[in-house]
Design an enzyme around this catalytic site. Structure first.
Site, mmCIF file in Angstrom:
data_model
loop_
_atom_site.group_PDB
_atom_site.id
_atom_site.type_symbol
_atom_site.label_atom_id
_atom_site.label_comp_id
_atom_site.label_asym_id
_atom_site.label_seq_id
_atom_site.Cartn_x
_atom_site.Cartn_y
_atom_site.Cartn_z
ATOM 1 N N HIS A 192 38.905 43.390 31.524
ATOM 2 C CA HIS A 192 39.118 42.081 32.160
ATOM 3 C C HIS A 192 40.294 41.387 31.479
ATOM 4 O O HIS A 192 40.388 41.400 30.254
ATOM 5 C CB HIS A 192 37.848 41.231 32.016
ATOM 6 N N CYS A 247 41.594 40.838 37.814
ATOM 7 C CA CYS A 247 41.125 39.473 38.089
ATOM 8 C C CYS A 247 42.343 38.630 38.485
ATOM 9 O O CYS A 247 43.128 38.209 37.631
ATOM 10 C CB CYS A 247 40.439 38.887 36.858
ATOM 11 N N HIS A 295 38.274 41.026 40.908
ATOM 12 C CA HIS A 295 37.786 39.643 40.943
ATOM 13 C C HIS A 295 38.788 38.895 41.803
ATOM 14 O O HIS A 295 39.971 38.839 41.438
ATOM 15 C CB HIS A 295 37.836 38.999 39.556
ATOM 16 N N ASP A 303 35.377 35.608 42.601
ATOM 17 C CA ASP A 303 35.202 35.161 41.225
ATOM 18 C C ASP A 303 35.060 33.641 41.237
ATOM 19 O O ASP A 303 35.946 32.936 41.695
ATOM 20 C CB ASP A 303 36.416 35.588 40.403
ATOM 21 N N HIS A 304 33.979 33.173 40.742
ATOM 22 C CA HIS A 304 33.677 31.728 40.693
ATOM 23 C C HIS A 304 33.659 31.127 42.114
ATOM 24 O O HIS A 304 33.985 31.790 43.088
ATOM 25 C CB HIS A 304 34.684 30.940 39.845
ATOM 26 N N TYR A 323 29.402 29.551 38.874
ATOM 27 C CA TYR A 323 28.537 30.521 39.547
ATOM 28 C C TYR A 323 27.429 29.863 40.374
ATOM 29 O O TYR A 323 26.286 30.284 40.351
ATOM 30 C CB TYR A 323 27.969 31.520 38.523
#
Ligand code: DNO
Length: 391
Positions: free
Chosen positions: A228, A266, A293, A346-347, A365
């Site tokens: 990541h 990501c 991501h 992602d998020h 999240y």
């Protein structure tokens, strides 16, 4: 979608209703560096299966600080890592995420930045980060890393900050990591002291040696290891960060040239610096992307940024998903069974009913914001795939 385990307030049933097929999770109750036994992995897998989903990505199998530093008990931790990879492979897990960020993982200063539509986003404010580093953490030598005008501005800001505000800023920055809760300022100072004198070259070499030890095991176990990126993608707290740019990606792929040495691409993290061309970065490593991501950021003056809606901000999400679809096709044409690249939104923003709930234990999240991101990205992927089939 990501699931934080049985204590996550977004249960598996919601994740399924949101349209996800697979779940990204970790065994957060196992301390960093200890072995993940087959029994524990199977137990978690069974829970996910029972909900009509499958566990396809581990995020994360954390790398112990001893390994990043190659000191202390690092040999035992590497051996444990190898054992966990064997166990994960034997239980059918094919992708394992990790990061090599020293001391802290991703960093934001404000977890409830209000957007014009009333929803809330995660935000990185450079001045607030300087306030934290200079006047709350009081890191030795930190002032030398900032222009004098910023130090002065930070000092004024800190003088006007009530104790509760300072406490909240500190918690926002250091206490957000699953499996690593309750971190104190003293603990951070202690960890920083261990990195004194460790530069980017040394950290990079430690990553290379770690990969050299674990990638052959991952290959045998049928697991892809996916790193990541640093978030934000630049050195922080005087610590080196070594997975932030296209050059870093190129270095990683060569350092251990194996199909099991992969990238967790990501887009949101990489987009945290404006000189990163996220689409070009994806192209530079497409065959070795094991997990995606998908997220974007919007930048403000002075280096501040916040997490944008998934289809907005600086990431060209259309081009990125198009490239991912093309890479999937290439894998499929090569006869690979694992041609699908798992992705997750992602998020997500805190919005609608979620705004009235107590703050989420895992910022970013919430259910509704991520469901929105997932729906948008699935729609985009669907349209791109249909468009290509019709050509
Ligand atoms: C934040 C996440 C990171 C990520 C780790 C992977 O939401 O993207 O915490 O899971 O860095 O090791």
């Amino acid at each position: 979608m990501r699931w934080y385990g049985p204590d996550d307030r977004v249960p598996l049933s919601f994740i399924r209703q949101a349209g996800a097929e697979g779940v990204v999770t970790s065994l957060h109750h196992i301390p960093y560096g200890e072995v993940w036994s087959r029994g524990e992995i199977e137990k978690r897998s069974a829970e996910v299966d029972a909900a009509g989903l499958f566990w396809n990505v581990v995020e994360s199998l954390p790398v112990h600080e001893d390994v990043k530093l190659r000191s202390g008990d690092f040999l035992r931790h590497i051996e444990n890592y190898r054992e966990s990879l064997r166990n994960l492979g034997a239980c059918g897990i094919r992708t394992v995420v990790y990061n090599f960020m020293p001391v802290l993982d991703w960093i934001r200063t404000d977890l409830r930045y209000r957007l014009p539509d009333g929803s809330e986003a995660l935000y990185f404010n450079r001045l607030e980060f300087a306030v934290f580093e200079l006047f709350i953490l009081k890191r030795d030598g930190a002032a030398a890393d900032y222009p004098p005008a910023v130090v002065e501005e930070a000092e004024k800001y800190f003088a006007g900050l009530p104790a509760a505000g300072s406490e909240a800023l500190c918690r926002n920055i250091i206490d957000n990591f699953p499996g690593f809760k309750g971190v104190t300022l003293d603990a951070v100072r202690g960890m920083l002291a261990r990195y004194a004198g460790v530069g980017a070259d040394e950290l990079r070499e430690n990553l290379r040696l770690f990969l050299k030890a674990v990638v052959p095991v991952a290959e045998e176990a049928g697991v892809k290891l996916a790193i990541h990126p640093d978030d934000p993608p630049r050195p922080i707290l005087g610590l080196p960060r070594i997975f932030s740019t296209k050059t870093d990606i190129e270095w990683l792929l060569k350092a251990v040239d194996s199909p099991a040495n992969c990238v967790n691409f990501c887009s949101g993290s990489f987009s945290g610096r404006l000189d990163n061309d996220v689409t070009a970065m994806f192209k530079s490593c497409a065959p070795r992307v094991a997990f995606l991501h998908l997220r974007s950021t919007e930048h403000l003056a002075g280096g501040d940024f916040f997490e944008a809606n998934h289809l907005e901000g600086v990431v060209d999400m259309y081009s990125l998903v198009k490239l991912a679809v093309a890479e999937q096709k290439r894998r499929q044409a090569a006869g690979r069974e694992d041609w699908r690249i798992p992705f997750r939104p992602d998020h997500g923003h805190t919005m609608m009913d979620d705004l009235a709930k107590p703050p989420c234990a895992n910022p970013g999240y919430t259910a509704i914001g991520r469901m929105k991101g997932l729906a948008e990205i699935r729609g985009l992927e669907y349209a791109i795939m249909r468009g290509e089939d019709e050509r």
